[in-house]
Design a protein around this motif. Structure first.
Motif, PDB file in Angstrom:
ATOM      1  N   MET A   1       0.829  -1.184   0.000  1.00  8.95           N
ATOM      2  CA  MET A   1       0.000   0.000   0.000  1.00  8.95           C
ATOM      3  C   MET A   1       0.872   1.245   0.000  1.00  8.95           C
ATOM      4  SD  MET A   1      -2.994   1.235  -0.008  1.00  8.95           S
ATOM      5  CE  MET A   1      -4.496   1.079   0.828  1.00  8.95           C
ATOM      6  N   LYS A   2       1.985   1.180   0.711  1.00 10.76           N
ATOM      7  CA  LYS A   2       2.864   2.331   0.803  1.00 10.76           C
ATOM      8  C   LYS A   2       3.481   2.666  -0.560  1.00 10.76           C
ATOM      9  CE  LYS A   2       6.162   4.057   4.106  1.00 10.76           C
ATOM     10  NZ  LYS A   2       7.076   3.712   5.185  1.00 10.76           N
ATOM     11  N   LYS A   3       3.878   1.636  -1.314  1.00 14.08           N
ATOM     12  CA  LYS A   3       4.460   1.874  -2.637  1.00 14.08           C
ATOM     13  C   LYS A   3       3.419   2.449  -3.587  1.00 14.08           C
ATOM     14  CE  LYS A   3       8.064  -1.571  -2.421  1.00 14.08           C
ATOM     15  NZ  LYS A   3       8.670  -2.751  -3.036  1.00 14.08           N
ATOM     16  N   LEU A   4       2.208   1.933  -3.537  1.00 12.24           N
ATOM     17  CA  LEU A   4       1.137   2.462  -4.371  1.00 12.24           C
ATOM     18  C   LEU A   4       0.849   3.912  -4.002  1.00 12.24           C
ATOM     19  CD1 LEU A   4      -1.175   2.103  -6.434  1.00 12.24           C
ATOM     20  CD2 LEU A   4      -2.575   1.308  -4.527  1.00 12.24           C
ATOM     21  N   PHE A   5       0.823   4.209  -2.719  1.00 10.31           N
ATOM     22  CA  PHE A   5       0.545   5.567  -2.256  1.00 10.31           C
ATOM     23  C   PHE A   5       1.630   6.530  -2.727  1.00 10.31           C
ATOM     24  CE2 PHE A   5       0.056   9.003   0.803  1.00 10.31           C
ATOM     25  CZ  PHE A   5      -1.316   9.135   0.832  1.00 10.31           C
ATOM     26  N   ARG A   6       2.895   6.123  -2.627  1.00  3.72           N
ATOM     27  CA  ARG A   6       3.995   6.989  -3.081  1.00  3.72           C
ATOM     28  C   ARG A   6       3.957   7.181  -4.593  1.00  3.72           C
ATOM     29  NH1 ARG A   6       9.285   5.432   0.528  1.00  3.72           N
ATOM     30  NH2 ARG A   6       8.495   6.321   2.450  1.00  3.72           N
ATOM     31  N   PHE A   7       3.642   6.108  -5.329  1.00  6.81           N
ATOM     32  CA  PHE A   7       3.532   6.233  -6.782  1.00  6.81           C
ATOM     33  C   PHE A   7       2.435   7.221  -7.149  1.00  6.81           C
ATOM     34  CE2 PHE A   7       1.300   4.864 -10.637  1.00  6.81           C
ATOM     35  CZ  PHE A   7       2.295   5.113 -11.574  1.00  6.81           C
ATOM     36  N   LEU A   8       1.269   7.105  -6.537  1.00  4.79           N
ATOM     37  CA  LEU A   8       0.162   8.010  -6.838  1.00  4.79           C
ATOM     38  C   LEU A   8       0.469   9.433  -6.414  1.00  4.79           C
ATOM     39  CD1 LEU A   8      -2.905   5.815  -5.898  1.00  4.79           C
ATOM     40  CD2 LEU A   8      -2.146   6.464  -8.182  1.00  4.79           C
ATOM     41  N   ASP A   9       1.189   9.607  -5.321  1.00  7.80           N
ATOM     42  CA  ASP A   9       1.521  10.943  -4.852  1.00  7.80           C
ATOM     43  C   ASP A   9       2.502  11.630  -5.795  1.00  7.80           C
ATOM     44  OD1 ASP A   9       1.033  12.986  -3.085  1.00  7.80           O
ATOM     45  OD2 ASP A   9       2.695  12.451  -1.760  1.00  7.80           O
ATOM     46  N   GLY A  10       3.291  10.860  -6.528  1.00  6.82           N
ATOM     47  CA  GLY A  10       4.235  11.438  -7.476  1.00  6.82           C
ATOM     48  C   GLY A  10       3.620  11.836  -8.806  1.00  6.82           C
ATOM     49  N   LEU A  11       2.382  11.444  -9.062  1.00  3.80           N
ATOM     50  CA  LEU A  11       1.718  11.807 -10.316  1.00  3.80           C
ATOM     51  C   LEU A  11       1.397  13.298 -10.350  1.00  3.80           C
ATOM     52  CD1 LEU A  11      -0.817   8.873 -10.747  1.00  3.80           C
ATOM     53  CD2 LEU A  11       1.366   9.189 -11.916  1.00  3.80           C
ATOM     54  N   ASN A  12       1.355  13.843 -11.541  1.00  2.00           N
ATOM     55  CA  ASN A  12       1.074  15.263 -11.700  1.00  2.00           C
ATOM     56  C   ASN A  12      -0.429  15.468 -11.928  1.00  2.00           C
ATOM     57  OD1 ASN A  12       1.481  17.967 -11.914  1.00  2.00           O
ATOM     58  ND2 ASN A  12       2.292  17.913 -13.989  1.00  2.00           N
ATOM     59  N   THR A  13      -1.228  15.128 -10.922  1.00  2.00           N
ATOM     60  CA  THR A  13      -2.676  15.301 -10.976  1.00  2.00           C
ATOM     61  C   THR A  13      -3.155  15.909  -9.661  1.00  2.00           C
ATOM     62  OG1 THR A  13      -3.038  13.063 -10.153  1.00  2.00           O
ATOM     63  CG2 THR A  13      -3.031  13.339 -12.534  1.00  2.00           C
ATOM     64  N   ALA A  14      -4.420  16.231  -9.627  1.00  2.97           N
ATOM     65  CA  ALA A  14      -4.999  16.817  -8.417  1.00  2.97           C
ATOM     66  C   ALA A  14      -5.116  15.762  -7.324  1.00  2.97           C
ATOM     67  CB  ALA A  14      -6.365  17.410  -8.723  1.00  2.97           C
ATOM     68  N   ALA A  15      -5.171  16.222  -6.086  1.00  2.00           N
ATOM     69  CA  ALA A  15      -5.224  15.310  -4.947  1.00  2.00           C
ATOM     70  C   ALA A  15      -6.493  14.467  -4.950  1.00  2.00           C
ATOM     71  CB  ALA A  15      -5.113  16.100  -3.641  1.00  2.00           C
ATOM     72  N   ASP A  16      -7.617  15.036  -5.375  1.00  2.48           N
ATOM     73  CA  ASP A  16      -8.850  14.242  -5.379  1.00  2.48           C
ATOM     74  C   ASP A  16      -8.806  13.132  -6.426  1.00  2.48           C
ATOM     75  OD1 ASP A  16      -8.972  16.096  -7.437  1.00  2.48           O
ATOM     76  OD2 ASP A  16     -11.144  16.339  -7.322  1.00  2.48           O
ATOM     77  N   ALA A  17      -8.137  13.368  -7.555  1.00  8.88           N
ATOM     78  CA  ALA A  17      -7.973  12.312  -8.557  1.00  8.88           C
ATOM     79  C   ALA A  17      -7.063  11.204  -8.021  1.00  8.88           C
ATOM     80  CB  ALA A  17      -7.401  12.887  -9.849  1.00  8.88           C
ATOM     81  N   LYS A  18      -6.037  11.586  -7.283  1.00  9.88           N
ATOM     82  CA  LYS A  18      -5.143  10.598  -6.675  1.00  9.88           C
ATOM     83  C   LYS A  18      -5.892   9.761  -5.647  1.00  9.88           C
ATOM     84  CE  LYS A  18      -1.043  13.448  -7.154  1.00  9.88           C
ATOM     85  NZ  LYS A  18       0.022  14.152  -6.448  1.00  9.88           N
ATOM     86  N   TYR A  19      -6.756  10.408  -4.891  1.00 11.53           N
ATOM     87  CA  TYR A  19      -7.551   9.695  -3.895  1.00 11.53           C
ATOM     88  C   TYR A  19      -8.482   8.689  -4.557  1.00 11.53           C
ATOM     89  CZ  TYR A  19     -11.155   8.885  -0.444  1.00 11.53           C
ATOM     90  OH  TYR A  19     -12.051   8.281   0.387  1.00 11.53           O
ATOM     91  N   ARG A  20      -9.125   9.097  -5.674  1.00  7.08           N
ATOM     92  CA  ARG A  20     -10.007   8.180  -6.396  1.00  7.08           C
ATOM     93  C   ARG A  20      -9.241   7.001  -6.971  1.00  7.08           C
ATOM     94  NH1 ARG A  20     -11.864  12.141 -10.052  1.00  7.08           N
ATOM     95  NH2 ARG A  20     -12.287  13.829  -8.639  1.00  7.08           N
TER      96      ARG A  20
END
Length: 86
Positions: A1-20
């Protein structure tokens, strides 16, 4: 879960899209895990498709809850966020 979370946090998108995306990925993984458990247990008497829906659906709900609780304790940032600066 931590690796997925870090990968998503590094994307250049809005926080709500990352949460979805985090919720979607966790729910897909949870449903696949529930289906795998059903596949292993089905010869013991849980052979119907309704049992597949029970196992996969319950795991899906737990994965959604787990992703929400994880996201409450870890902040998602807008835009690209350097991995080492948090």
């Amino acid at each position: 879960m931590k690796k997925l979370f870090r990968f998503l946090d590094g994307l250049n998108t809005a926080a709500d899209a990352k949460y979805r995306l985090l919720c979607l990925a966790a729910m897909v993984a949870g449903a696949l895990f529930g289906g795998l458990v059903w596949l292993i247990i089905s010869p013991l008497g849980f052979a119907g498709v309704e049992w597949l829906l029970c196992f996969a659906g319950f795991s899906l709900c737990l994965a959604w809850l787990w992703a929400n609780l994880y996201a409450l304790n870890h902040a998602l940032h807008d835009g690209a966020y350097p991995a080492g600066s948090a």
